[in-house]
Design a protein around this motif. Structure first.
Motif, PDB file in Angstrom:
ATOM      1  N   UNK A 125       0.838  -1.198   0.000  1.00  0.00           N
ATOM      2  CA  UNK A 125       0.000   0.000   0.000  1.00  0.00           C
ATOM      3  C   UNK A 125       0.878   1.255   0.000  1.00  0.00           C
ATOM      4  N   UNK A 126       1.945   1.219   0.776  1.00  0.00           N
ATOM      5  CA  UNK A 126       2.846   2.376   0.868  1.00  0.00           C
ATOM      6  C   UNK A 126       3.517   2.656  -0.469  1.00  0.00           C
ATOM      7  N   UNK A 127       4.060   1.608  -1.095  1.00  0.00           N
ATOM      8  CA  UNK A 127       4.781   1.793  -2.354  1.00  0.00           C
ATOM      9  C   UNK A 127       3.845   2.195  -3.495  1.00  0.00           C
ATOM     10  N   UNK A 128       2.678   1.565  -3.531  1.00  0.00           N
ATOM     11  CA  UNK A 128       1.721   1.903  -4.583  1.00  0.00           C
ATOM     12  C   UNK A 128       1.206   3.321  -4.407  1.00  0.00           C
ATOM     13  N   UNK A 129       0.976   3.717  -3.166  1.00  0.00           N
ATOM     14  CA  UNK A 129       0.507   5.085  -2.888  1.00  0.00           C
ATOM     15  C   UNK A 129       1.489   6.119  -3.411  1.00  0.00           C
ATOM     16  N   UNK A 130       2.781   5.858  -3.228  1.00  0.00           N
ATOM     17  CA  UNK A 130       3.801   6.795  -3.706  1.00  0.00           C
ATOM     18  C   UNK A 130       3.751   6.911  -5.230  1.00  0.00           C
ATOM     19  N   UNK A 131       3.641   5.777  -5.915  1.00  0.00           N
ATOM     20  CA  UNK A 131       3.592   5.798  -7.378  1.00  0.00           C
ATOM     21  C   UNK A 131       2.340   6.505  -7.880  1.00  0.00           C
ATOM     22  N   UNK A 132       1.198   6.219  -7.251  1.00  0.00           N
ATOM     23  CA  UNK A 132      -0.052   6.854  -7.665  1.00  0.00           C
ATOM     24  C   UNK A 132      -0.027   8.340  -7.363  1.00  0.00           C
ATOM     25  N   UNK A 133       0.533   8.716  -6.223  1.00  0.00           N
ATOM     26  CA  UNK A 133       0.638  10.133  -5.862  1.00  0.00           C
ATOM     27  C   UNK A 133       1.410  10.902  -6.922  1.00  0.00           C
ATOM     28  N   UNK A 134       2.558  10.366  -7.322  1.00  0.00           N
ATOM     29  CA  UNK A 134       3.377  11.042  -8.324  1.00  0.00           C
ATOM     30  C   UNK A 134       2.620  11.177  -9.647  1.00  0.00           C
ATOM     31  N   UNK A 135       1.914  10.117 -10.032  1.00  0.00           N
ATOM     32  CA  UNK A 135       1.174  10.144 -11.296  1.00  0.00           C
ATOM     33  C   UNK A 135      -0.004  11.106 -11.229  1.00  0.00           C
ATOM     34  N   UNK A 136      -0.722  11.079 -10.133  1.00  0.00           N
ATOM     35  CA  UNK A 136      -1.873  11.971  -9.975  1.00  0.00           C
ATOM     36  C   UNK A 136      -1.420  13.426  -9.975  1.00  0.00           C
ATOM     37  N   UNK A 137      -0.311  13.688  -9.334  1.00  0.00           N
ATOM     38  CA  UNK A 137       0.200  15.062  -9.302  1.00  0.00           C
ATOM     39  C   UNK A 137       0.505  15.564 -10.711  1.00  0.00           C
ATOM     40  N   UNK A 138       1.075  14.688 -11.536  1.00  0.00           N
ATOM     41  CA  UNK A 138       1.349  15.060 -12.927  1.00  0.00           C
ATOM     42  C   UNK A 138       0.063  15.376 -13.685  1.00  0.00           C
ATOM     43  N   UNK A 139      -0.997  14.632 -13.359  1.00  0.00           N
ATOM     44  CA  UNK A 139      -2.253  14.771 -14.097  1.00  0.00           C
ATOM     45  C   UNK A 139      -3.017  16.024 -13.705  1.00  0.00           C
ATOM     46  N   UNK A 140      -3.145  16.269 -12.400  1.00  0.00           N
ATOM     47  CA  UNK A 140      -4.017  17.367 -11.955  1.00  0.00           C
ATOM     48  C   UNK A 140      -3.275  18.678 -11.719  1.00  0.00           C
ATOM     49  N   UNK A 141      -1.937  18.613 -11.558  1.00  0.00           N
ATOM     50  CA  UNK A 141      -1.141  19.833 -11.398  1.00  0.00           C
ATOM     51  C   UNK A 141       0.029  19.816 -12.387  1.00  0.00           C
ATOM     52  N   UNK A 142      -0.245  19.739 -13.690  1.00  0.00           N
ATOM     53  CA  UNK A 142       0.847  19.576 -14.672  1.00  0.00           C
ATOM     54  C   UNK A 142       1.849  20.722 -14.664  1.00  0.00           C
ATOM     55  N   UNK A 143       1.391  21.951 -14.534  1.00  0.00           N
ATOM     56  CA  UNK A 143       2.307  23.092 -14.558  1.00  0.00           C
ATOM     57  C   UNK A 143       3.202  23.101 -13.336  1.00  0.00           C
ATOM     58  N   UNK A 144       2.627  22.783 -12.179  1.00  0.00           N
ATOM     59  CA  UNK A 144       3.409  22.749 -10.942  1.00  0.00           C
ATOM     60  C   UNK A 144       4.450  21.631 -10.995  1.00  0.00           C
TER      61      UNK A 144
END
Length: 226
Positions: free
Chosen positions: A190-209
């Motif tokens: 859960x910890x490792x998957x959360x990190x990967x999903x967090x990074x991907x989600x951040x790219x999707x919803x905050x692309x400029x940041x």
């Protein structure tokens, strides 16, 4: 406020392998995802259900076909900025006579439902973790054929993601099933998957940041490596 719906099965619900109990909110990947975005205006909506499939009904449990419930949830949780979709494990049960391609067909049904809900809502498709060896000893609904089908899902899901021009993540790159049942994530998973999903989600919803952060990190590395 960015609103993200996480639609999945027991590995989204947070089932503790070998039990009927659930990981605490801050232990499962959805809770970790929420914590990662606590400083931003982001709300994570959990919609995990044990036994959920893409489109197939379970003879013994009501409401497991994802396609029957997803349109309702899309409407009830509206507005949504992103749907994180991770299903397919339960479709591998041998009673359903599955192939990786037939499971992919079910995923496409769900993607079309999301697109029908909103053309602007972004989608992150995640292929689930692979089933572990000898899973039939722990869950008799699966067998060796189920394992092979689960191993074929990433390739099929990647093709679907390319077809629909949506984001994709391969969960098995980051987590394995627990030795306790060969099916569910352990706490480290859960910890490792959360990190990967967090990074991907951040790219999707905050692309400029994300681009700015990457630029700043690269510039810092260059300055300090000179």
């Amino acid at each position: 406020m960015k609103r993200i719906l996480c639609f999945g099965d027991s590995n989204t619900w947070g089932l503790i392998a070998g039990t009927n109990r659930r990981y605490e909110y801050n232990e499962r990947w959805t809770g970790r995802l929420q914590k990662a975005f606590n400083r931003e205006e982001v709300q994570i909506i959990e919609e995990g259900l044990c036994g959920r499939t893409t489109v197939t009904e379970d003879t013994y449990r009501v409401g497991r076909a994802g396609s029957k419930l997803l349109p309702v949830l899309l409407e009830s949780h509206s507005p949504l900025d992103l749907v994180v979709l991770m299903l397919g494990t339960n479709d591998c049960k041998y009673a359903y006579n599955p192939t990786a391609e037939s499971i992919g067909d079910g995923i496409e049904v769900l993607l079309k439902q999301i697109r029908n809900y909103s053309k602007d809502c972004k989608i992150l498709l995640i292929s689930p973790i692979e089933l572990g060896n000898d899973i039939g000893r722990f869950d008799k609904e699966f067998n060796d054929y189920s394992i092979e089908v689960s191993k074929g899902l990433p390739k099929v899901y990647q093709k679907i993601a390319d077809k629909y021009e949506i984001d994709y993540l391969k969960a098995s790159d980051y987590a394995n099933p627990s030795d306790a049942d060969r099916e569910h994530l352990d706490e480290e998973g859960h910890k490792n998957l959360a990190k990967a999903i967090t990074d991907k989600v951040r790219e999707i919803i905050f692309p400029q940041k994300t681009l700015l952060d990457n630029y700043s990190s690269a510039a810092y590395f260059q300055r300090n490596s000179a």
